[in-house]
Design a protein around this motif. Structure first.
Motif, PDB file in Angstrom:
ATOM      1  N   LEU A   1      52.020  54.985  56.676  1.00  0.00           N
ATOM      2  CA  LEU A   1      50.611  54.808  56.339  1.00  0.00           C
ATOM      3  C   LEU A   1      50.201  55.694  55.168  1.00  0.00           C
ATOM      4  O   LEU A   1      49.415  55.286  54.316  1.00  0.00           O
ATOM      5  CB  LEU A   1      49.745  55.092  57.566  1.00  0.00           C
ATOM      6  CG  LEU A   1      49.815  54.014  58.664  1.00  0.00           C
ATOM      7  CD1 LEU A   1      49.088  54.469  59.909  1.00  0.00           C
ATOM      8  CD2 LEU A   1      49.243  52.691  58.162  1.00  0.00           C
ATOM      9  N   ALA A   2      50.738  56.914  55.126  1.00  0.00           N
ATOM     10  CA  ALA A   2      50.437  57.795  53.995  1.00  0.00           C
ATOM     11  C   ALA A   2      50.947  57.195  52.693  1.00  0.00           C
ATOM     12  O   ALA A   2      50.291  57.273  51.643  1.00  0.00           O
ATOM     13  CB  ALA A   2      51.059  59.169  54.225  1.00  0.00           C
ATOM     14  N   LEU A   3      52.111  56.570  52.759  1.00  0.00           N
ATOM     15  CA  LEU A   3      52.701  55.953  51.572  1.00  0.00           C
ATOM     16  C   LEU A   3      51.930  54.697  51.184  1.00  0.00           C
ATOM     17  O   LEU A   3      51.644  54.467  50.010  1.00  0.00           O
ATOM     18  CB  LEU A   3      54.161  55.612  51.864  1.00  0.00           C
ATOM     19  CG  LEU A   3      55.112  55.413  50.688  1.00  0.00           C
ATOM     20  CD1 LEU A   3      55.177  56.664  49.829  1.00  0.00           C
ATOM     21  CD2 LEU A   3      56.505  55.049  51.207  1.00  0.00           C
ATOM     22  N   LEU A   4      51.589  53.876  52.173  1.00  0.00           N
ATOM     23  CA  LEU A   4      50.875  52.628  51.909  1.00  0.00           C
ATOM     24  C   LEU A   4      49.517  52.878  51.262  1.00  0.00           C
ATOM     25  O   LEU A   4      49.113  52.172  50.338  1.00  0.00           O
ATOM     26  CB  LEU A   4      50.691  51.846  53.209  1.00  0.00           C
ATOM     27  CG  LEU A   4      51.939  51.143  53.751  1.00  0.00           C
ATOM     28  CD1 LEU A   4      51.752  50.789  55.220  1.00  0.00           C
ATOM     29  CD2 LEU A   4      52.235  49.892  52.941  1.00  0.00           C
ATOM     30  N   TRP A   5      48.823  53.871  51.765  1.00  0.00           N
ATOM     31  CA  TRP A   5      47.469  54.146  51.279  1.00  0.00           C
ATOM     32  C   TRP A   5      47.447  55.243  50.227  1.00  0.00           C
ATOM     33  O   TRP A   5      46.377  55.625  49.740  1.00  0.00           O
ATOM     34  CB  TRP A   5      46.557  54.495  52.452  1.00  0.00           C
ATOM     35  CG  TRP A   5      46.351  53.315  53.364  1.00  0.00           C
ATOM     36  CD1 TRP A   5      47.129  52.945  54.430  1.00  0.00           C
ATOM     37  CD2 TRP A   5      45.323  52.322  53.263  1.00  0.00           C
ATOM     38  NE1 TRP A   5      46.646  51.800  55.003  1.00  0.00           N
ATOM     39  CE2 TRP A   5      45.540  51.398  54.319  1.00  0.00           C
ATOM     40  CE3 TRP A   5      44.246  52.129  52.392  1.00  0.00           C
ATOM     41  CZ2 TRP A   5      44.709  50.287  54.512  1.00  0.00           C
ATOM     42  CZ3 TRP A   5      43.422  51.032  52.590  1.00  0.00           C
ATOM     43  CH2 TRP A   5      43.661  50.126  53.637  1.00  0.00           C
ATOM     44  N   ARG A   6      48.641  55.752  49.869  1.00  0.00           N
ATOM     45  CA  ARG A   6      48.795  56.762  48.822  1.00  0.00           C
ATOM     46  C   ARG A   6      47.907  57.982  49.074  1.00  0.00           C
ATOM     47  O   ARG A   6      47.213  58.462  48.181  1.00  0.00           O
ATOM     48  CB  ARG A   6      48.471  56.194  47.437  1.00  0.00           C
ATOM     49  CG  ARG A   6      49.279  54.981  47.029  1.00  0.00           C
ATOM     50  CD  ARG A   6      50.770  55.252  46.896  1.00  0.00           C
ATOM     51  NE  ARG A   6      51.394  54.196  46.099  1.00  0.00           N
ATOM     52  CZ  ARG A   6      51.810  53.024  46.583  1.00  0.00           C
ATOM     53  NH1 ARG A   6      51.655  52.768  47.882  1.00  0.00           N
ATOM     54  NH2 ARG A   6      52.373  52.118  45.788  1.00  0.00           N
TER      55      ARG A   6
ATOM     56  N   LEU B   1      50.230  47.627  57.900  1.00  0.00           N
ATOM     57  CA  LEU B   1      48.792  47.902  57.846  1.00  0.00           C
ATOM     58  C   LEU B   1      48.408  48.586  56.542  1.00  0.00           C
ATOM     59  O   LEU B   1      47.788  49.647  56.528  1.00  0.00           O
ATOM     60  CB  LEU B   1      48.389  48.756  59.060  1.00  0.00           C
ATOM     61  CG  LEU B   1      48.718  48.133  60.417  1.00  0.00           C
ATOM     62  CD1 LEU B   1      48.334  49.078  61.550  1.00  0.00           C
ATOM     63  CD2 LEU B   1      48.020  46.787  60.584  1.00  0.00           C
ATOM     64  N   GLY B   2      48.799  47.959  55.452  1.00  0.00           N
ATOM     65  CA  GLY B   2      48.509  48.508  54.135  1.00  0.00           C
ATOM     66  C   GLY B   2      47.273  47.882  53.524  1.00  0.00           C
ATOM     67  O   GLY B   2      46.725  46.897  54.040  1.00  0.00           O
ATOM     68  N   PRO B   3      46.823  48.381  52.389  1.00  0.00           N
ATOM     69  CA  PRO B   3      45.589  47.889  51.768  1.00  0.00           C
ATOM     70  C   PRO B   3      45.685  46.444  51.293  1.00  0.00           C
ATOM     71  O   PRO B   3      44.719  45.684  51.403  1.00  0.00           O
ATOM     72  CB  PRO B   3      45.371  48.850  50.596  1.00  0.00           C
ATOM     73  CG  PRO B   3      46.719  49.445  50.319  1.00  0.00           C
ATOM     74  CD  PRO B   3      47.395  49.521  51.637  1.00  0.00           C
TER      75      PRO B   3
END
Length: 259
Positions: free
Chosen positions: A14-19, A132-134
């Motif tokens: 999630l940290a990677l997906l939402w940067r 669950l990415g943007p």
């Protein structure tokens, strides 16, 4: 080969997906970023398939050492989640689509069809656990708005989008498989049938299976092939939309037990 999303560490994915955090490249190292690594990974999957995807292969494409990737991406599972979210961000999402809800669903279907043909490896992904990415979230929200306010329940709205995207997934698989067979054999469908037709005549195919022979001949002449992925997509999409329209109309009828 079937790959599944959501196998990585949830917090890291999630940290990677939402940067929410990203380390800068160190001095003396080639400039890297999550986006550049993800793009290289997508290029590998597009060109060579998921079976070729590895951190080492991505590093080779970027011309860097494998370990340098781990400064930005925890591992292949997390990288794969971001790859999925990135390509799902490619679909166009115009707000003014003619034809009402039916036109909007048709536009969504065609965008998903084109996406699968650009990235055939998506057909090898088991997405029962969504990323669950943007981009995935924005895509889902846009697709739901195509049928919002037309009389369906929230669950039905979700089911309609699942129906449309599921149909496209199956149709695109047929198109990709047909293209792969032609590439692997070096023979078009027309050439294959021409080579096999004399053998059907020998076994009296038309005498033994008259209905199959009649319909098969009619379809073959109309489509110029035993199977046309494009025709299957167009015909199937219209029938799916017809079914959804019947549900919408039933909801709109006064006194309907579903209202």
């Amino acid at each position: 080969m079937i790959e599944s999303s959501g196998k990585g560490d949830p917090a890291r994915s999630l940290a990677l997906l939402w940067r929410t955090s990203e380390r800068s490249s160190r001095k003396g190292k080639p400039e890297l970023s999550v986006d550049r690594i993800v793009r290289a990974a997508i290029e590998v999957a597009d060109a060579e398939g998921l079976q070729a995807l590895s951190m080492r292969r991505v590093a080779e494409r970027l011309g860097v050492g494998t370990m340098s990737l781990y400064t930005y991406v925890p591992g292949k599972p997390e990288l794969f989640d971001v790859m999925l979210d990135t390509v799902y961000g490619e679909t166009a999402r115009p707000e003014d689509v003619p034809g009402g809800w039916r036109g909007r669903l048709e536009q969504i279907a065609r965008e998903n069809w084109a996406l699968y043909l650009r990235h055939p490896w998506l057909l090898q992904v088991a997405a029962s656990r969504p990323v669950l990415g943007p981009n995935v979230t924005a895509k889902y929200d846009y697709e739901l708005r195509a049928v919002d306010g037309i009389g369906l329940t929230d669950v039905e709205m979700d089911s309609v989008i699942t129906l449309i995207t599921g149909f496209v997934h199956g149709a695109a698989r047929g198109a990709v498989e047909a293209a792969q067979v032609e590439n692997q054999t070096g023979m078009s469908d027309e050439q294959w049938w021409a080579a096999h037709a004399p053998f059907f005549a020998r076994i009296a195919y038309a005498d033994r299976f008259p209905t199959a022979a009649r319909v098969g001949q009619a379809a073959g002449e109309a489509l110029n092939a035993a199977y046309s992925p494009e025709h299957a997509f167009e015909f199937g999409l219209e029938r799916v939309l017809d079914g959804i329209e019947a549900l919408v109309n039933r909801r709109a009828r006064p006194g309907s037990p579903d209202r």
